[in-house]
Every structure is written in C-alpha cells, then in structure tokens.
Design a protein around this motif. Structure first.
Motif, PDB file in Angstrom:
ATOM      1  N   ILE A   1       0.800  -1.226   0.000  1.00 22.14           N
ATOM      2  CA  ILE A   1       0.000   0.000   0.000  1.00 22.14           C
ATOM      3  C   ILE A   1       0.831   1.273   0.000  1.00 22.14           C
ATOM      4  N   ALA A   2       2.122   1.173   0.352  1.00 23.08           N
ATOM      5  CA  ALA A   2       2.950   2.384   0.399  1.00 23.08           C
ATOM      6  C   ALA A   2       4.421   2.019   0.242  1.00 23.08           C
ATOM      7  N   SER A   3       5.196   2.950  -0.270  1.00 26.98           N
ATOM      8  CA  SER A   3       6.640   2.743  -0.373  1.00 26.98           C
ATOM      9  C   SER A   3       7.268   2.924   1.007  1.00 26.98           C
ATOM     10  N   ALA A   4       8.497   2.464   1.146  1.00 33.21           N
ATOM     11  CA  ALA A   4       9.211   2.628   2.414  1.00 33.21           C
ATOM     12  C   ALA A   4       9.327   4.112   2.766  1.00 33.21           C
ATOM     13  N   GLY A   5       9.567   4.944   1.763  1.00 36.00           N
ATOM     14  CA  GLY A   5       9.672   6.385   2.015  1.00 36.00           C
ATOM     15  C   GLY A   5       8.366   6.967   2.523  1.00 36.00           C
ATOM     16  N   ASP A   6       7.255   6.526   1.935  1.00 40.32           N
ATOM     17  CA  ASP A   6       5.943   7.000   2.401  1.00 40.32           C
ATOM     18  C   ASP A   6       5.675   6.536   3.829  1.00 40.32           C
ATOM     19  N   LEU A   7       6.034   5.297   4.137  1.00 42.68           N
ATOM     20  CA  LEU A   7       5.831   4.787   5.495  1.00 42.68           C
ATOM     21  C   LEU A   7       6.697   5.547   6.494  1.00 42.68           C
ATOM     22  N   GLN A   8       7.921   5.870   6.109  1.00 39.71           N
ATOM     23  CA  GLN A   8       8.789   6.661   6.985  1.00 39.71           C
ATOM     24  C   GLN A   8       8.234   8.071   7.152  1.00 39.71           C
TER      25      GLN A   8
ATOM     26  N   GLU B   1       4.773   5.013  19.462  1.00 36.85           N
ATOM     27  CA  GLU B   1       4.803   3.557  19.307  1.00 36.85           C
ATOM     28  C   GLU B   1       4.310   3.143  17.920  1.00 36.85           C
ATOM     29  N   LEU B   2       3.271   3.802  17.448  1.00 38.78           N
ATOM     30  CA  LEU B   2       2.760   3.515  16.111  1.00 38.78           C
ATOM     31  C   LEU B   2       3.781   3.930  15.051  1.00 38.78           C
ATOM     32  N   ALA B   3       4.439   5.047  15.268  1.00 36.79           N
ATOM     33  CA  ALA B   3       5.472   5.509  14.344  1.00 36.79           C
ATOM     34  C   ALA B   3       6.601   4.486  14.252  1.00 36.79           C
ATOM     35  N   GLU B   4       7.010   3.968  15.399  1.00 38.72           N
ATOM     36  CA  GLU B   4       8.079   2.964  15.400  1.00 38.72           C
ATOM     37  C   GLU B   4       7.641   1.701  14.651  1.00 38.72           C
ATOM     38  N   ALA B   5       6.395   1.286  14.857  1.00 39.54           N
ATOM     39  CA  ALA B   5       5.886   0.096  14.166  1.00 39.54           C
ATOM     40  C   ALA B   5       5.936   0.297  12.648  1.00 39.54           C
ATOM     41  N   LEU B   6       5.511   1.466  12.173  1.00 40.90           N
ATOM     42  CA  LEU B   6       5.562   1.732  10.733  1.00 40.90           C
ATOM     43  C   LEU B   6       6.989   1.703  10.208  1.00 40.90           C
ATOM     44  N   ARG B   7       7.905   2.297  10.963  1.00 41.18           N
ATOM     45  CA  ARG B   7       9.305   2.331  10.525  1.00 41.18           C
ATOM     46  C   ARG B   7       9.896   0.922  10.456  1.00 41.18           C
ATOM     47  N   VAL B   8       9.717   0.174  11.530  1.00 40.86           N
ATOM     48  CA  VAL B   8      10.374  -1.130  11.619  1.00 40.86           C
ATOM     49  C   VAL B   8       9.680  -2.175  10.750  1.00 40.86           C
ATOM     50  N   LEU B   9       8.359  -2.261  10.856  1.00 42.25           N
ATOM     51  CA  LEU B   9       7.632  -3.293  10.119  1.00 42.25           C
ATOM     52  C   LEU B   9       7.432  -2.926   8.648  1.00 42.25           C
ATOM     53  N   GLY B  10       7.269  -1.648   8.368  1.00 45.13           N
ATOM     54  CA  GLY B  10       6.989  -1.247   6.993  1.00 45.13           C
ATOM     55  C   GLY B  10       8.214  -0.935   6.174  1.00 45.13           C
ATOM     56  N   ALA B  11       9.218  -0.337   6.793  1.00 43.26           N
ATOM     57  CA  ALA B  11      10.360   0.129   6.023  1.00 43.26           C
ATOM     58  C   ALA B  11      11.672  -0.523   6.434  1.00 43.26           C
ATOM     59  N   GLY B  12      11.638  -1.343   7.470  1.00 41.73           N
ATOM     60  CA  GLY B  12      12.873  -1.937   7.971  1.00 41.73           C
ATOM     61  C   GLY B  12      13.199  -3.273   7.340  1.00 41.73           C
ATOM     62  N   ARG B  13      14.344  -3.807   7.740  1.00 42.32           N
ATOM     63  CA  ARG B  13      14.786  -5.121   7.272  1.00 42.32           C
ATOM     64  C   ARG B  13      13.982  -6.195   7.983  1.00 42.32           C
ATOM     65  N   THR B  14      13.800  -7.311   7.336  1.00 42.61           N
ATOM     66  CA  THR B  14      12.987  -8.396   7.881  1.00 42.61           C
ATOM     67  C   THR B  14      13.532  -8.876   9.222  1.00 42.61           C
ATOM     68  N   GLN B  15      14.832  -9.016   9.351  1.00 41.54           N
ATOM     69  CA  GLN B  15      15.382  -9.501  10.622  1.00 41.54           C
ATOM     70  C   GLN B  15      15.104  -8.511  11.751  1.00 41.54           C
ATOM     71  N   ASP B  16      15.158  -7.220  11.489  1.00 41.13           N
ATOM     72  CA  ASP B  16      14.840  -6.217  12.509  1.00 41.13           C
ATOM     73  C   ASP B  16      13.352  -6.248  12.837  1.00 41.13           C
ATOM     74  N   ALA B  17      12.526  -6.444  11.809  1.00 41.72           N
ATOM     75  CA  ALA B  17      11.081  -6.518  12.013  1.00 41.72           C
ATOM     76  C   ALA B  17      10.721  -7.734  12.861  1.00 41.72           C
ATOM     77  N   ARG B  18      11.403  -8.848  12.638  1.00 42.37           N
ATOM     78  CA  ARG B  18      11.138 -10.046  13.450  1.00 42.37           C
ATOM     79  C   ARG B  18      11.489  -9.802  14.921  1.00 42.37           C
ATOM     80  N   ALA B  19      12.622  -9.160  15.163  1.00 37.12           N
ATOM     81  CA  ALA B  19      13.028  -8.868  16.543  1.00 37.12           C
ATOM     82  C   ALA B  19      12.021  -7.929  17.201  1.00 37.12           C
TER      83      ALA B  19
END
Length: 179
Positions: A133-140, A152-170
């Motif tokens: 639904i959005a590019s990483a830049g838009d999510l950031q 907290e919601l901002a962090e979720a968008l950054r990590v889950l939407g625009a971050g690396r999969t391993q960081d998102a899993r952590a």
C-alpha cells in the motif's frame, strides 16, 4: 557507478531497507542457486533479476514477485531450514514459486478478498501488506508525522513497513512478548 545506478541503489535502500543485490546474493548463497534459477523461483526473467541486482532498475514492480521474495527470505531464515531434508526444502520452494500474493488482493469488481498465505510468518504478512500500500519512504514519512503524538505507532511503521525483515522479526517478538 553512474548517477542512474546510484539513484536506483539509493531508492532500493529506501524502499527495501537495503540494495536488492545484497538480498538476492544472500539467497543465491543460502540456496546454492544460479541467478536464472532464483529468477524462475521468484517469477522474474533472469535479465530483470540481473538489472535489479546491479541497480539498472530500482523497483520490483510486480507485487507477487515482492511477496515471493519476502516469503523466500522468511523460509530460508527459519531455524532448522538447513537441517530439513532436500525433498522438503524443494517442496517449500515450489510452494513459494506457485504463490501469488500473501496479502490482500483486490478484484476491482468486488471487495478486497484475502488470498491464502503460504508463509505462516506474521512478520512477512505485515511487511507485504504495508509494502503493497505504500513505499518505504511514504511509510517513513507517515511515521515522522505520527512521532510526536503516537511514537509507538510511528516505530511500528518504521520497523515493520520500512525496515529489514530480521529487525522486524526482533521488533515483533519484543512486542508480542509484552502481551
């Protein structure tokens, strides 16, 4: 490196968290595949994979290909992947090859319908949905707007939407462990 390649690699970093060449090379090494074999698994032509790896092209334009990439990364990163029998590994790879999208798909004549998700990894499903639904830049950018009132919601968008999969899993494991 020409300006175009540099621009494309910068866009890949913004959109995918790192250059696609790095992501593809990890898969090539982990699976001991040729570029042509990986391209076939993802549903790309070998020249397109090469162009994405080198920065000649910036974007994976087919959402199903991006979904298969995320599913493949999640699958080979699972604990125990290397200890699976070769036949089971091949079966899982074939399942990914045949997968369409692991997130919501839209039939413009109907309401959105859920497509089956071959990968049971919730992080991959969340990333795929957000990236559809959005590019990483838009999510950031959205995260920056939310920072002051909803950090907290901002962090979720950054990590889950625009971050690396391993960081998102952590991040996901940390958040899920708080419940």
């Amino acid at each position: 490196m020409t300006d175009l390649y540099g621009r494309n690699l910068k866009l890949q970093l913004e959109w995918y968290g790192e250059p696609l060449g790095d992501r593809f090379r990890r898969l090539l090494d982990r699976l001991a595949l040729s570029q042509a074999q990986l391209a076939g698994l993802l549903g790309l032509s070998a020249p397109m994979l090469s162009q994405l790896m080198s920065g000649q092209r910036a974007k994976i334009s087919n959402p199903a290909v991006l979904s298969r990439l995320l599913q493949l990364e999640a699958t080979v990163d699972e604990p125990g992947w290397t200890s699976l029998p070769a036949g089971e590994q091949a079966r899982r790879l074939e399942e990914i090859r045949g997968a369409q999208r692991s997130t919501l798909t839209v039939d413009h004549a109907k309401e959105p319908v859920a497509a089956p998700a071959p990968a049971a990894d919730p992080v991959v499903a969340i990333q795929s949905l957000l990236r559809d639904i959005a590019s990483a830049g838009d999510l950031q950018g959205a995260a920056a707007l939310l920072d002051s009132q909803y950090p907290e919601l901002a962090e979720a968008l950054r990590v889950l939407g625009a971050g690396r999969t391993q960081d998102a899993r952590a991040y996901y494991a940390r958040i899920a462990g708080q419940r």
